[in-house]
Scaffold this active site. Structure first.
Site, PDB file in Angstrom:
ATOM      1  N   ASP A  11       7.566  34.498 -31.397  1.00 39.70           N
ATOM      2  CA  ASP A  11       8.673  34.917 -30.585  1.00 39.70           C
ATOM      3  C   ASP A  11       9.082  33.359 -30.303  1.00 39.70           C
ATOM      4  OD1 ASP A  11      10.281  35.052 -28.394  1.00 39.70           O
ATOM      5  OD2 ASP A  11       9.258  36.799 -27.555  1.00 39.70           O
ATOM      6  N   TYR A 225      -0.921  35.583 -18.818  1.00 38.07           N
ATOM      7  CA  TYR A 225       0.349  36.133 -19.620  1.00 38.07           C
ATOM      8  C   TYR A 225       1.276  35.037 -19.964  1.00 38.07           C
ATOM      9  CZ  TYR A 225       3.371  39.596 -20.913  1.00 38.07           C
ATOM     10  OH  TYR A 225       4.414  40.257 -21.706  1.00 38.07           O
ATOM     11  N   LYS A 228       3.111  39.437 -25.163  1.00 36.16           N
ATOM     12  CA  LYS A 228       2.219  40.224 -26.038  1.00 36.16           C
ATOM     13  C   LYS A 228       2.397  39.596 -27.439  1.00 36.16           C
ATOM     14  CE  LYS A 228       0.775  44.180 -23.760  1.00 36.16           C
ATOM     15  NZ  LYS A 228      -0.802  43.651 -23.585  1.00 36.16           N
TER      16      LYS A 228
END
Ligand code: F6R
Ligand code: MG
Ligand code: MG
Length: 361
Positions: A11, A225, A228
């Site tokens: 991504d 984080y 995902k």
């Protein structure tokens, strides 16, 4: 000689927010692979949600520095355009500044397998967004170990002896191989815990590779984080392996996976066509697409957009009903993930802020 099938994904910027990939990025990726990919036999560039997948065939073997560098450079070129367009989270999965020989551990997800191409070689490449590698555990179990899903386990003498599963512990960086059906119950203890253990490979009992998944957990790699992992999965099909329809059947009952909004919610995995692979509701729900290819001396004949079939409409309808229900739970578990899986770091801050207000009781 052997063929290697590599699927490398990242991504590197969303359009709009985290929903889709801008068409310019796909064009740049195609151009890069065409111009710099002399060592490739063939390639196909695709996307699901905000993730780009580079599907490549070659004879360089798995973990090839040349191939990984090509993927890295391709993602860098796409990132440049993503920055120009101020796309959201431009370059987010490229965790390192420079390439160091292997793309694993640098942010992008990787699934690769090397094999002797059979007389006919049908493969299915699954690509998912708004979820994580453990999302493949249940479907892989169904495809290769559940006779209620895969009729061939009962009917086909060449499948009847079962398969071998390599299970990876993403926290400890350890692996174990289970033989099924003999060790099914042992294996299920682990693969049911999808946030920690994932099925990385499936082999026949003759050690022929049948399936490979990407197993990075970027948040564990980065220590915080950063999104995902939105995994990919390669499955070889037919003639002693599960049929294409058995492989796809594993997604006919939408299972619950971790991911969705802020990587912090449980929701149903919806099987969709490539056209419908733009997750927008509450940044989701999680989506999976299936691209079918026939290999011809490494050439990728396809893709066939396999979840486009109307026979998956009722799975989609059921998934949407589950999504409606899960959303009603709002910030409560099990819609919201348990604390140790929560990817956003409100908790440490809040703990710090309230530390003097907790009284021993
Ligand atoms: C989930 C995902 C999105 C984002 C959310 C917030 O995997 O990518 O749900 O987590 O849109 O994004 P930020 O924190 O970038 O505003
Ligand atoms: Mg994103
Ligand atoms: Mg994504």
């Amino acid at each position: 000689s052997k063929i290697t099938l590599s699927v490398i994904k990242a991504d590197i910027g969303g359009y709009v927010g985290h929903t889709d990939v801008h068409p310019d990025l796909l064009e740049i990726a195609k151009k890069m692979l065409k111009e710099k990919g002399d060592m490739l036999i063939d390639f196909h560039v695709t996307r699901v949600g905000d993730d780009i997948q580079l599907i490549m065939t070659h004879r360089e073997g798995v973990d090839s520095e040349k191939i990984h560098k090509l993927a890295w450079d391709t993602f860098l070129a796409c990132t440049e355009r993503a920055r120009e367009l101020k796309l959201y989270g431009a370059g987010q999965d490229l965790l390192k500044d420079s390439f160091s020989g292997n793309i694993k551990g640098m942010g992008p997800g990787v699934a690769e397998m090397e094999f002797e191409e059979r007389k006919s070689e049908p493969v299915v490449i699954f690509i998912a967004d708004k979820t994580e590698p453990g999302a493949w555990n249940l479907p892989l179990y169904k495809m290769f170990a559940d006779p209620f899903n895969t009729a061939g386990l009962i009917i086909d003498p060449s499948m009847h002896q079962g398969f071998k599963f390599e299970v990876y512990d993403m926290y400890e960086g350890k692996k174990i191989v289970f033989n099924t059906p003999e060790e099914l119950y042992d294996m299920l203890v682990f693969i049911g815990a999808t946030g920690r253990y994932c099925i990385r490979k499936v082999y026949t009992k003759n050690n022929e590779i049948a399936a490979v998944s990407s197993t990075q957990r970027m948040n564990l790699m980065a220590g915080k984080y950063i999104g995902k992992d939105d995994p990919v999965l390669i499955v070889r099909c037919q003639n002693g392996l599960p049929a294409v329809g058995e492989v796809l059947e594993a997604f006919a009952n939408p299972h619950l996976v971790f991911g969705w909004m802020r990587g912090s919610h449980t929701g149903p995995m919806i099987p969709v066509s490539l056209e419908d692979a733009v997750p927008t509701r509450f940044d989701g729900p999680p989506r999976v697409c299936a691209l079918g290819f026939q290999l011809k001396e490494g050439k990728l004949i396809g893709p066939q957009d396999l979840f486009k079939d109307i026979a998956f409409d009722s799975a989609r309808k059921k998934a949407l009903e589950i999504a409606d229900y899960m959303r009603t739970l709002g910030p409560f578990e099990p819609h919201r993930l348990p604390l140790q899986e929560l990817e956003y770091t409100t908790l440490p801050h809040l703990m710090e802020k309230l530390k003097d207000r907790w009284e021993k009781d």
